[in-house]
Design a protein around this motif. Structure first.
Motif, PDB file in Angstrom:
ATOM      1  N   MET A  56      65.007  85.906  30.714  1.00 25.98           N
ATOM      2  CA  MET A  56      63.843  86.331  29.928  1.00 25.98           C
ATOM      3  C   MET A  56      63.338  85.202  29.044  1.00 25.98           C
ATOM      4  SD  MET A  56      65.057  90.221  28.920  1.00 25.98           S
ATOM      5  CE  MET A  56      64.186  90.151  27.379  1.00 25.98           C
ATOM      6  N   ILE A  57      64.243  84.526  28.352  1.00 21.30           N
ATOM      7  CA  ILE A  57      63.834  83.443  27.453  1.00 21.30           C
ATOM      8  C   ILE A  57      63.267  82.280  28.258  1.00 21.30           C
ATOM      9  CG2 ILE A  57      64.616  81.756  25.735  1.00 21.30           C
ATOM     10  CD1 ILE A  57      64.414  84.636  24.670  1.00 21.30           C
ATOM     11  N   GLU A  58      63.906  81.931  29.349  1.00 24.73           N
ATOM     12  CA  GLU A  58      63.382  80.841  30.181  1.00 24.73           C
ATOM     13  C   GLU A  58      62.006  81.195  30.723  1.00 24.73           C
ATOM     14  OE1 GLU A  58      66.627  80.227  32.922  1.00 24.73           O
ATOM     15  OE2 GLU A  58      67.676  78.901  31.509  1.00 24.73           O
ATOM     16  N   TRP A  59      61.796  82.450  31.106  1.00 23.35           N
ATOM     17  CA  TRP A  59      60.482  82.891  31.575  1.00 23.35           C
ATOM     18  C   TRP A  59      59.449  82.744  30.457  1.00 23.35           C
ATOM     19  CZ3 TRP A  59      57.108  86.677  30.008  1.00 23.35           C
ATOM     20  CH2 TRP A  59      56.053  86.965  30.880  1.00 23.35           C
ATOM     21  N   ALA A  60      59.808  83.178  29.246  1.00 17.53           N
ATOM     22  CA  ALA A  60      58.888  83.085  28.106  1.00 17.53           C
ATOM     23  C   ALA A  60      58.548  81.629  27.794  1.00 17.53           C
ATOM     24  CB  ALA A  60      59.487  83.774  26.882  1.00 17.53           C
ATOM     25  N   ILE A  61      59.526  80.748  27.878  1.00 20.88           N
ATOM     26  CA  ILE A  61      59.278  79.319  27.659  1.00 20.88           C
ATOM     27  C   ILE A  61      58.304  78.798  28.710  1.00 20.88           C
ATOM     28  CG2 ILE A  61      60.338  77.019  27.722  1.00 20.88           C
ATOM     29  CD1 ILE A  61      62.868  78.384  26.473  1.00 20.88           C
ATOM     30  N   ALA A 107      54.338  79.098  20.423  1.00 20.19           N
ATOM     31  CA  ALA A 107      54.710  80.420  20.924  1.00 20.19           C
ATOM     32  C   ALA A 107      55.841  80.941  20.046  1.00 20.19           C
ATOM     33  CB  ALA A 107      55.157  80.355  22.371  1.00 20.19           C
ATOM     34  N   GLN A 108      55.742  82.199  19.690  1.00 15.92           N
ATOM     35  CA  GLN A 108      56.782  82.862  18.901  1.00 15.92           C
ATOM     36  C   GLN A 108      57.383  83.964  19.774  1.00 15.92           C
ATOM     37  OE1 GLN A 108      57.479  82.555  15.376  1.00 15.92           O
ATOM     38  NE2 GLN A 108      58.952  84.231  15.331  1.00 15.92           N
ATOM     39  N   ILE A 109      58.700  83.934  19.937  1.00 16.28           N
ATOM     40  CA  ILE A 109      59.399  84.972  20.685  1.00 16.28           C
ATOM     41  C   ILE A 109      60.057  85.905  19.680  1.00 16.28           C
ATOM     42  CG2 ILE A 109      61.262  85.467  22.315  1.00 16.28           C
ATOM     43  CD1 ILE A 109      60.804  82.642  23.484  1.00 16.28           C
ATOM     44  N   GLU A 110      59.855  87.201  19.875  1.00 14.49           N
ATOM     45  CA  GLU A 110      60.413  88.193  18.961  1.00 14.49           C
ATOM     46  C   GLU A 110      60.963  89.372  19.735  1.00 14.49           C
ATOM     47  OE1 GLU A 110      57.764  89.579  15.966  1.00 14.49           O
ATOM     48  OE2 GLU A 110      56.724  87.678  15.810  1.00 14.49           O
ATOM     49  N   ARG A 157      54.618  77.075  28.093  1.00 13.01           N
ATOM     50  CA  ARG A 157      54.188  75.787  28.671  1.00 13.01           C
ATOM     51  C   ARG A 157      52.855  75.942  29.406  1.00 13.01           C
ATOM     52  NH1 ARG A 157      59.906  74.621  30.104  1.00 13.01           N
ATOM     53  NH2 ARG A 157      60.508  72.941  28.723  1.00 13.01           N
ATOM     54  N   GLU A 158      52.759  76.996  30.218  1.00 12.24           N
ATOM     55  CA  GLU A 158      51.523  77.222  30.972  1.00 12.24           C
ATOM     56  C   GLU A 158      50.333  77.416  30.041  1.00 12.24           C
ATOM     57  OE1 GLU A 158      51.712  80.322  33.915  1.00 12.24           O
ATOM     58  OE2 GLU A 158      53.563  79.498  34.777  1.00 12.24           O
ATOM     59  N   ARG A 159      50.561  78.011  28.892  1.00 14.41           N
ATOM     60  CA  ARG A 159      49.487  78.282  27.931  1.00 14.41           C
ATOM     61  C   ARG A 159      49.138  77.040  27.119  1.00 14.41           C
ATOM     62  NH1 ARG A 159      47.807  83.676  25.872  1.00 14.41           N
ATOM     63  NH2 ARG A 159      46.243  83.169  24.330  1.00 14.41           N
ATOM     64  N   GLY A 160      49.945  75.982  27.220  1.00 14.24           N
ATOM     65  CA  GLY A 160      49.668  74.739  26.509  1.00 14.24           C
ATOM     66  C   GLY A 160      50.357  74.624  25.163  1.00 14.24           C
TER      67      GLY A 160
END
Length: 146
Positions: free
Chosen positions: A99-104, A79-82, A108-111
């Motif tokens: 926001m970052i914790e949500w994205a992480i 995953a890339q966060i931008e 994880r859910e996406r594998g």
């Protein structure tokens, strides 16, 4: 606080967030058709999500989350966060961390086996922020403007 996928009508507010710092002001412009075209491209890509954070009914933050398949690391999905931005009125209240914790969590859910991001070296506060979340400056990044 609520996180959701951005909608077309959010684009002007997102562009304003992207432009709301010294570096962003150098790179961004008015919310014109180029941003709407880019928004449509992100929306059409199943590996990309443009996210907004709402607080008290107002757009308070944004980030883009991209899922990157690859062969390295045994075919690990990354995953890339931008484009992480928090509205000035909401800074220093934990929204960026949430926001970052949500994205992480989404990664994880996406594998995904790895979450990566870049931050401009001219943003020392942002660098410290990402390190406080467990990110390590493990690579040197390069960009080539075309």
């Amino acid at each position: 606080m609520m996180f959701r996928d951005a909608r077309r009508e959010d684009v002007p507010a997102i562009v304003a967030l992207l432009a709301d710092d010294v570096l962003g002001a150098e790179r961004e412009g008015d919310a014109d058709d180029a941003y709407l075209v880019a928004f449509e491209q992100v929306q059409a890509d199943p590996g990309s999500r443009l996210i907004v954070a709402e607080a008290d009914g107002q757009l308070a933050g944004t980030l883009q989350l991209n899922y990157l398949p690859g062969l390295s690391r045994h075919g690990m999905l990354r995953a890339q966060i931008e484009g992480v931005r928090v509205a000035a009125a909401h800074r220093g209240q934990g929204l960026g961390r949430a926001m970052i914790e949500w994205a992480i969590g989404q990664a994880r859910e996406r594998g995904c086996g790895l979450v990566q991001l870049t931050s401009d070296k001219r943003r020392p506060d942002a660098l410290r922020f990402y390190e406080s979340l467990g990110f390590t400056a493990s690579h040197e990044g390069f960009k080539l403007s075309l």
